[in-house]
Motif scaffolding. Structure first.
Motif, PDB file in Angstrom:
ATOM      1  N   THR A  52       0.833  -1.193   0.000  1.00 36.23           N
ATOM      2  CA  THR A  52       0.000   0.000   0.000  1.00 36.23           C
ATOM      3  C   THR A  52       0.874   1.252   0.000  1.00 36.23           C
ATOM      4  O   THR A  52       0.538   2.266  -0.606  1.00 36.23           O
ATOM      5  CB  THR A  52      -0.947  -0.006   1.218  1.00 36.23           C
ATOM      6  OG1 THR A  52      -1.627  -1.256   1.263  1.00 36.23           O
ATOM      7  CG2 THR A  52      -1.971   1.091   1.134  1.00 36.23           C
ATOM      8  N   SER A  53       2.033   1.176   0.663  1.00 36.51           N
ATOM      9  CA  SER A  53       2.958   2.311   0.653  1.00 36.51           C
ATOM     10  C   SER A  53       3.500   2.557  -0.750  1.00 36.51           C
ATOM     11  O   SER A  53       3.632   3.706  -1.184  1.00 36.51           O
ATOM     12  CB  SER A  53       4.112   2.086   1.632  1.00 36.51           C
ATOM     13  OG  SER A  53       3.635   2.139   2.963  1.00 36.51           O
ATOM     14  N   ASP A  54       3.803   1.475  -1.478  1.00 29.16           N
ATOM     15  CA  ASP A  54       4.254   1.627  -2.864  1.00 29.16           C
ATOM     16  C   ASP A  54       3.165   2.267  -3.715  1.00 29.16           C
ATOM     17  O   ASP A  54       3.446   3.118  -4.560  1.00 29.16           O
ATOM     18  CB  ASP A  54       4.638   0.270  -3.470  1.00 29.16           C
ATOM     19  CG  ASP A  54       5.878  -0.333  -2.851  1.00 29.16           C
ATOM     20  OD1 ASP A  54       6.706   0.422  -2.300  1.00 29.16           O
ATOM     21  OD2 ASP A  54       6.022  -1.570  -2.913  1.00 29.16           O
ATOM     22  N   LEU A  55       1.923   1.860  -3.494  1.00 25.65           N
ATOM     23  CA  LEU A  55       0.800   2.438  -4.231  1.00 25.65           C
ATOM     24  C   LEU A  55       0.655   3.922  -3.902  1.00 25.65           C
ATOM     25  O   LEU A  55       0.478   4.755  -4.797  1.00 25.65           O
ATOM     26  CB  LEU A  55      -0.490   1.685  -3.909  1.00 25.65           C
ATOM     27  CG  LEU A  55      -1.771   2.204  -4.550  1.00 25.65           C
ATOM     28  CD1 LEU A  55      -1.678   2.185  -6.075  1.00 25.65           C
ATOM     29  CD2 LEU A  55      -2.964   1.375  -4.078  1.00 25.65           C
ATOM     30  N   ALA A  56       0.739   4.274  -2.622  1.00 25.10           N
ATOM     31  CA  ALA A  56       0.605   5.677  -2.208  1.00 25.10           C
ATOM     32  C   ALA A  56       1.662   6.548  -2.890  1.00 25.10           C
ATOM     33  O   ALA A  56       1.380   7.686  -3.269  1.00 25.10           O
ATOM     34  CB  ALA A  56       0.716   5.795  -0.691  1.00 25.10           C
ATOM     35  N   GLN A  57       2.857   6.021  -3.076  1.00 27.93           N
ATOM     36  CA  GLN A  57       3.931   6.784  -3.713  1.00 27.93           C
ATOM     37  C   GLN A  57       3.616   7.137  -5.159  1.00 27.93           C
ATOM     38  O   GLN A  57       4.230   8.035  -5.729  1.00 27.93           O
ATOM     39  CB  GLN A  57       5.239   5.998  -3.670  1.00 27.93           C
ATOM     40  CG  GLN A  57       5.795   5.868  -2.285  1.00 27.93           C
ATOM     41  CD  GLN A  57       7.120   5.164  -2.266  1.00 27.93           C
ATOM     42  OE1 GLN A  57       8.086   5.665  -2.831  1.00 27.93           O
ATOM     43  NE2 GLN A  57       7.178   4.020  -1.610  1.00 27.93           N
ATOM     44  N   ARG A  58       2.667   6.448  -5.760  1.00 28.75           N
ATOM     45  CA  ARG A  58       2.313   6.693  -7.154  1.00 28.75           C
ATOM     46  C   ARG A  58       1.206   7.737  -7.324  1.00 28.75           C
ATOM     47  O   ARG A  58       0.909   8.141  -8.433  1.00 28.75           O
ATOM     48  CB  ARG A  58       1.922   5.382  -7.822  1.00 28.75           C
ATOM     49  CG  ARG A  58       3.148   4.528  -8.081  1.00 28.75           C
ATOM     50  CD  ARG A  58       2.826   3.080  -8.325  1.00 28.75           C
ATOM     51  NE  ARG A  58       3.984   2.341  -8.778  1.00 28.75           N
ATOM     52  CZ  ARG A  58       5.036   2.004  -8.039  1.00 28.75           C
ATOM     53  NH1 ARG A  58       5.081   2.397  -6.787  1.00 28.75           N
ATOM     54  NH2 ARG A  58       6.036   1.312  -8.529  1.00 28.75           N
ATOM     55  N   LEU A  59       0.600   8.158  -6.237  1.00 33.24           N
ATOM     56  CA  LEU A  59      -0.441   9.185  -6.310  1.00 33.24           C
ATOM     57  C   LEU A  59       0.182  10.530  -6.660  1.00 33.24           C
ATOM     58  O   LEU A  59       1.239  10.896  -6.131  1.00 33.24           O
ATOM     59  CB  LEU A  59      -1.177   9.306  -4.977  1.00 33.24           C
ATOM     60  CG  LEU A  59      -2.012   8.108  -4.553  1.00 33.24           C
ATOM     61  CD1 LEU A  59      -2.544   8.317  -3.141  1.00 33.24           C
ATOM     62  CD2 LEU A  59      -3.145   7.869  -5.527  1.00 33.24           C
ATOM     63  N   ASP A  60      -0.473  11.276  -7.518  1.00 36.79           N
ATOM     64  CA  ASP A  60       0.046  12.579  -7.941  1.00 36.79           C
ATOM     65  C   ASP A  60       0.308  13.500  -6.756  1.00 36.79           C
ATOM     66  O   ASP A  60       1.325  14.189  -6.706  1.00 36.79           O
ATOM     67  CB  ASP A  60      -0.914  13.264  -8.912  1.00 36.79           C
ATOM     68  CG  ASP A  60      -0.926  12.613 -10.284  1.00 36.79           C
ATOM     69  OD1 ASP A  60       0.023  11.865 -10.614  1.00 36.79           O
ATOM     70  OD2 ASP A  60      -1.891  12.851 -11.036  1.00 36.79           O
ATOM     71  N   SER A  61      -0.600  13.534  -5.796  1.00 37.47           N
ATOM     72  CA  SER A  61      -0.443  14.446  -4.663  1.00 37.47           C
ATOM     73  C   SER A  61       0.766  14.074  -3.809  1.00 37.47           C
ATOM     74  O   SER A  61       1.533  14.947  -3.393  1.00 37.47           O
ATOM     75  CB  SER A  61      -1.715  14.458  -3.806  1.00 37.47           C
ATOM     76  OG  SER A  61      -2.029  13.151  -3.366  1.00 37.47           O
ATOM     77  N   VAL A  62       0.957  12.787  -3.559  1.00 34.10           N
ATOM     78  CA  VAL A  62       2.105  12.330  -2.769  1.00 34.10           C
ATOM     79  C   VAL A  62       3.393  12.607  -3.535  1.00 34.10           C
ATOM     80  O   VAL A  62       4.380  13.104  -2.974  1.00 34.10           O
ATOM     81  CB  VAL A  62       1.967  10.834  -2.415  1.00 34.10           C
ATOM     82  CG1 VAL A  62       3.246  10.303  -1.780  1.00 34.10           C
ATOM     83  CG2 VAL A  62       0.773  10.619  -1.486  1.00 34.10           C
ATOM     84  N   ARG A  63       3.388  12.300  -4.821  1.00 36.14           N
ATOM     85  CA  ARG A  63       4.583  12.549  -5.639  1.00 36.14           C
ATOM     86  C   ARG A  63       4.938  14.027  -5.672  1.00 36.14           C
ATOM     87  O   ARG A  63       6.111  14.390  -5.624  1.00 36.14           O
ATOM     88  CB  ARG A  63       4.365  12.015  -7.054  1.00 36.14           C
ATOM     89  CG  ARG A  63       4.369  10.505  -7.096  1.00 36.14           C
ATOM     90  CD  ARG A  63       4.088   9.914  -8.447  1.00 36.14           C
ATOM     91  NE  ARG A  63       4.572  10.718  -9.539  1.00 36.14           N
ATOM     92  CZ  ARG A  63       4.061  10.685 -10.760  1.00 36.14           C
ATOM     93  NH1 ARG A  63       3.051   9.894 -11.039  1.00 36.14           N
ATOM     94  NH2 ARG A  63       4.552  11.430 -11.720  1.00 36.14           N
TER      95      ARG A  63
END
Length: 147
Positions: A61-72
């Motif tokens: 889930t952390s890897d997925l979160a890193q792919r979100l535009d806002s997180v990036r």
């Protein structure tokens, strides 16, 4: 009081708050804090839907979160200022997730964005920022949307 650890809560759409979240993160890092960006997917179904939209099938889930535009965007802004940051993505109520991660990391500060809402809007729809303000184990910095 020194700040050794700080959590930056990043939602799916931070919009114009991205720059301010990063600025505060840089200030905290300059004061010696290790930074962790936290993103919460409300349900596993929401995480699965996001993964499908992004064409992402493997990883945490952390890897997925890193792919979100806002997180990036927040991560990129921090790293361009020379600040290293970890990302923690989890499934659950966002306010609870942010407070839990802050507690686990013994964070000295939480940074959270939010919208201005009427008291009625908060009562009817709830507020992640309000939940964090009430349940975080440390001081919270609230970042409003810019006008």
């Amino acid at each position: 009081m020194s700040i050794e650890s700080a959590v930056i809560a990043v939602g799916r759409d931070e919009g114009d708050r991205t720059r301010r979240l990063a600025e505060i993160g840089v200030e905290l890092a300059d004061a010696g804090a290790e930074l962790t960006i936290v993103h919460a997917f409300r349900t596993q179904e929401a995480a699965d839907e996001t993964a499908a939209q992004l064409g992402y099938t493997d990883g945490s889930t952390s890897d997925l979160a890193q792919r979100l535009d806002s997180v990036r965007a927040v991560r990129r802004a921090l790293e361009s200022s020379g600040v290293s940051v970890a990302v923690d993505g989890r499934v659950g109520d966002p306010g609870s997730v942010v407070a839990t991660v802050a507690e686990e990391l013994a964070a000295n500060r939480v940074v959270v964005g939010g919208r201005d809402r009427s008291p009625t809007g908060k009562a009817v729809f709830g507020s992640t920022a309000q939940d964090v303000l009430l349940s975080a184990p440390c001081p919270v910095t609230f970042v409003r949307r810019e006008d």
